[in-house]
Scaffold this motif. Structure first.
Motif, PDB file in Angstrom:
ATOM      1  N   ASN A  35      13.960   7.984  52.589  1.00 27.96           N
ATOM      2  CA  ASN A  35      14.129   7.957  50.924  1.00 27.96           C
ATOM      3  C   ASN A  35      14.835   8.640  51.229  1.00 27.96           C
ATOM      4  O   ASN A  35      16.361   8.661  51.298  1.00 27.96           O
ATOM      5  N   ALA A  39      19.537   8.316  50.859  1.00 25.66           N
ATOM      6  CA  ALA A  39      20.403   7.899  49.512  1.00 25.66           C
ATOM      7  C   ALA A  39      21.002   9.314  50.114  1.00 25.66           C
ATOM      8  O   ALA A  39      22.064   9.400  49.018  1.00 25.66           O
ATOM      9  N   LYS A  42      23.800   7.781  51.413  1.00 29.65           N
ATOM     10  CA  LYS A  42      24.778   6.866  51.504  1.00 29.65           C
ATOM     11  C   LYS A  42      25.401   7.284  50.299  1.00 29.65           C
ATOM     12  O   LYS A  42      26.660   6.983  50.411  1.00 29.65           O
ATOM     13  N   ILE A  80      22.368  10.073  46.293  1.00 31.71           N
ATOM     14  CA  ILE A  80      22.939   8.502  45.531  1.00 31.71           C
ATOM     15  C   ILE A  80      22.217   8.334  44.144  1.00 31.71           C
ATOM     16  O   ILE A  80      22.722   7.690  43.295  1.00 31.71           O
ATOM     17  N   LYS A  96      11.797  -6.746  52.179  1.00 31.61           N
ATOM     18  CA  LYS A  96      12.163  -6.445  53.802  1.00 31.61           C
ATOM     19  C   LYS A  96      11.498  -8.114  53.860  1.00 31.61           C
ATOM     20  O   LYS A  96      10.307  -8.433  53.175  1.00 31.61           O
ATOM     21  N   PHE A 120       4.709  -1.883  59.977  1.00 31.03           N
ATOM     22  CA  PHE A 120       5.351  -2.918  59.208  1.00 31.03           C
ATOM     23  C   PHE A 120       6.103  -1.834  58.381  1.00 31.03           C
ATOM     24  O   PHE A 120       7.355  -1.875  57.943  1.00 31.03           O
ATOM     25  N   HIS A 262      10.688   4.171  60.734  1.00 25.57           N
ATOM     26  CA  HIS A 262       9.133   4.379  59.375  1.00 25.57           C
ATOM     27  C   HIS A 262       8.331   3.819  60.077  1.00 25.57           C
ATOM     28  O   HIS A 262       7.293   2.682  59.769  1.00 25.57           O
TER      29      HIS A 262
END
Ligand SMILES: Nc1ncnc2c1ncn2[C@@H]1O[C@H](COP(=O)(O)OP(=O)(O)OP(=O)(O)O)[C@@H](O)[C@H]1O
Length: 630
Positions: A35, A39, A42, A80, A96, A120, A262
């Motif tokens: 994550n 970030a 981005k 970000i 999601k 998932f 993931h």
């Protein structure tokens, strides 16, 4: 301080995490680093392409800090960041697609469920596997106000204003009793190296450095040994796809996949390709070993990320690769695209189009190679994604032949599956006609379809297609190389003069029975005709494709309005050589003939993969016939 409730699905995921059905807890760090890396990606893009962010400093780094005394583990990034709205939308809800389906599939069986969760991807919520309290302190780039999000995973979270130097996000984990291992230097470093070694940004951590004692010439200690703390980079931070293939091991590819997708499952395979020439680009595509949950949803999340010279551009563009390859996970990176591309421009950009075309060809040829060289692996691929691949037959005309060659078919005359290439080798060279039967049902059912009796009688093999998608797609596929693809139902074999004569005679002989059947069935059948093409079945259905209302229905279907138009009634064919039909012809029991007409018509419908209009009526008539027989 404002309290908020977790969205129901988010809370369910959270509870799964807290009650840790997942034995591999270390992946929480992989998820948080992933994550953080997203970030940073981005922000990097915005700073380079958006005027509003021109003044924002981009100093990409991820820091891991450990506080043994208070049992805190902190992951910080200079990405970000999030404002209050972002926090509300992102942490506390799960956007999601497929979340609901995923939760409904949970069984309570640890083994099955952890397998599901692997597909998932749990993201941020994985933090609650090891922490009872999670704090997120974050400030969005270009904004003044910082916020703190805090939750103990009890169904609620709180957001409050706070202060923070610089933009980015800090995630503070209050580790559970017993999770102290995640504060150990070597353990953290090992996890980072395992999963996050090749994310494109550096990860730093304080490490103890042992400085040995200094001694003079006589061996006398002048300075004692000591320990210094040093802030060091613990990953390579060289975007994996930019590294040359021969420097990478399978483990590197697998670990990168887990971070990228993931996922906790190994990928089935990967394809790493560097193109040099007029356009330079690198692609790294993975094929997952299991289909993602949302594969058949319109709002599926595409899995390919676009980078321009290592700057992340998008991971949400369904046009990057064709939809029939939507199972791919990976990266496309090129120096030859302009950084400030908008999505609209991207789609019409000739460089992007060339990369896309070449990438599709590459993936298809790699699949063809796998099919030949690693048949077992290919079978796994085909079971998971074969039906998705078939979609390419109607939306990628240019590659239709290649896609057809990647399909596997059951056939009438064999128990082994085959390919169209192999099948074509045994086709009559003069006619060059490949017959197929596409109907929903089991292969066994298709094999016994009355339609195929004339083929069996002549020893001609037929491709059998039994998936719903086949019945939609194959009517649009009319050729393969120089071969014509013909539905078995349309096959017309030449009749000898003798046959013609015999048929004429039989037709005359059975005219009466055919008439009685038609009167009984009424508008449900277009007509009842005598056929000499059946060998085993008493009856079969045929569609008159020259019927204008049939052509109209097909046209409407192709325009996407299939649901509104009714198909014309079928023709019921009766087989005069069948004992049952012969006996009926000679019967004078009107009630029996009526019942038989209905039951036989229903039987023919079932063989055609259709449903009965009135099952009770079918059973009642059948029972009446049996009662008479016993
Ligand atoms: N360090 C971070 N900086 C900025 N935003 C973040 C950060 N961590 C999470 N987020 C935001 O929270 C969202 C939810 O994160 P989460 O990990 O649960 O899901 P995801 O990353 O979107 O999905 P997945 O992890 O399954 O790919 C992210 O999409 C992102 O917008």
């Amino acid at each position: 301080m404002a309290k908020h409730q977790f969205q129901t699905e988010a809370n369910q995921i959270l509870q799964l995490m807290i009650h840790s059905l997942y034995s591999n807890k270390e992946i929480f760090l992989r998820e948080l680093i992933s994550n953080a890396s997203d970030a940073l990606d981005k922000l990097n893009m915005l700073v380079l392409t958006n005027e509003e962010y021109k003044g924002v400093k981009f100093d990409p780094r991820i820091d891991i800090k450990k506080d043994k005394e208070n049992k805190l583990l902190t992951i910080t990034d200079t990405g970000i960041g999030m404002n209050e709205v972002d926090l509300l939308n992102n942490l506390g809800t799960i956007a999601k697609s497929g979340t609901k389906a995923f939760l409904e599939n949970m069984t309570g069986d640890q083994k099955v469920d952890s397998h599901l969760i692997g597909q998932f991807g749990v993201g941020f919520y994985a933090a609650f596997m090891v922490a009872d309290t999670v704090e997120v302190i974050t400030k969005k780039a270009g904004e003044e106000q910082a916020y703190k999000w805090i939750s103990t995973g009890n169904g609620e979270f709180e957001i409050q204003e706070t202060t923070k130097e610089g933009h980015g996000t800090e995630i503070i984990l209050h580790l559970n009793e017993g999770e102290e291992e995640f504060l150990e230097e070597h353990r953290i470093e090992a996890i980072v190296k395992k999963y996050s070694n090749h994310i494109p940004f550096p990860i730093f951590m304080d490490k103890e450095k042992h400085i040995p004692a200094v001694t003079d010439d006589d061996g006398k200690e002048t300075e004692p040994a000591r320990t210094e703390i040093e802030n060091v980079q613990i990953n390579s931070a060289n975007a994996l796809w930019t590294i040359s293939k021969n420097e990478l091991k399978d483990e590197d590819y697998k670990a990168f996949y887990e971070t990228l997708a993931h996922s906790n499952e190994e990928p089935l395979t990967w394809m790493h390709h560097k193109a040099e020439g007029a356009i330079e680009y690198t692609t790294l595509f993975y094929i997952p070993s299991k289909a993602p949950m949302d594969i058949y949803r319109v709002d599926y999340q595409p899995g390919v990320k676009l980078y321009i010279n290592r700057v992340f551009i998008t991971d949400d563009d369904k046009e990057l690769m064709p939809t029939y390859l939507r199972f791919l996970r990976g990266v496309i990176d090129s120096k030859d695209l302009p950084l400030n591309v908008s999505r609209e421009i991207l789609q019409s950009n000739p460089v992007m189009a060339k990369i896309k075309n070449a990438s599709v060809k590459k993936v298809l040829s790699e699949l063809a190679k796998m099919m030949k060289k690693e048949p077992e692996k290919y079978d796994t691929f085909y079971t998971e994604f074969g039906n998705v691949l078939k979609e390419g037959l109607y939306n990628d005309f240019a590659n239709r032949e290649k896609i057809l060659e990647l399909l596997k078919f059951h056939t009438l005359n064999s128990d082994e599956m085959t390919t169209i290439e192999e099948f074509a080798k045994n086709v009559d060279e003069d006619k060059k006609e490949i017959y197929y039967l596409a109907s929903k049902g089991s292969i066994d059912m298709l094999k016994h379809s009355p339609v195929l009796e004339k083929f069996r009688a002549r020893g001609i093999d037929v491709l059998l297609l039994n998936e719903e998608v086949d019945t939609i797609i194959f009517p649009m596929v009319t050729e393969y190389k120089e071969y014509k693809l013909i539905p078995a139902t349309d096959a017309k074999f030449e009749e000898s003069e003798e046959d013609k004569k015999a048929k004429e005679e039989l037709t005359k002989e059975y005219e009466g029975l055919a008439k009685e059947f038609k009167e009984t069935l009424g508008e449900a059948v277009k007509e009842v005709e005598v056929t000499t093409e059946l060998t085993e079945s008493p009856v079969a259905l045929k569609i008159d494709k020259e019927d204008p209302s049939y052509m109209m229905a097909q046209m409407m279907k192709q325009m996407g309005q299939g649901g509104d138009v009714e198909e014309p009634a079928p023709i019921l064919q009766i087989n005069p050589k069948h004992e049952l039909i012969e006996k009926l012809k000679n019967s004078s029991d009107q009630n029996l003939i009526e019942d038989a007409a209905h039951v036989l018509f229903d039987q023919a419908k079932l063989f055609d993969g259709k449903e009965l209009d009135d099952t009770a009526d079918f059973a009642m008539r059948l029972n009446r016939i049996i009662t008479k027989a016993v």
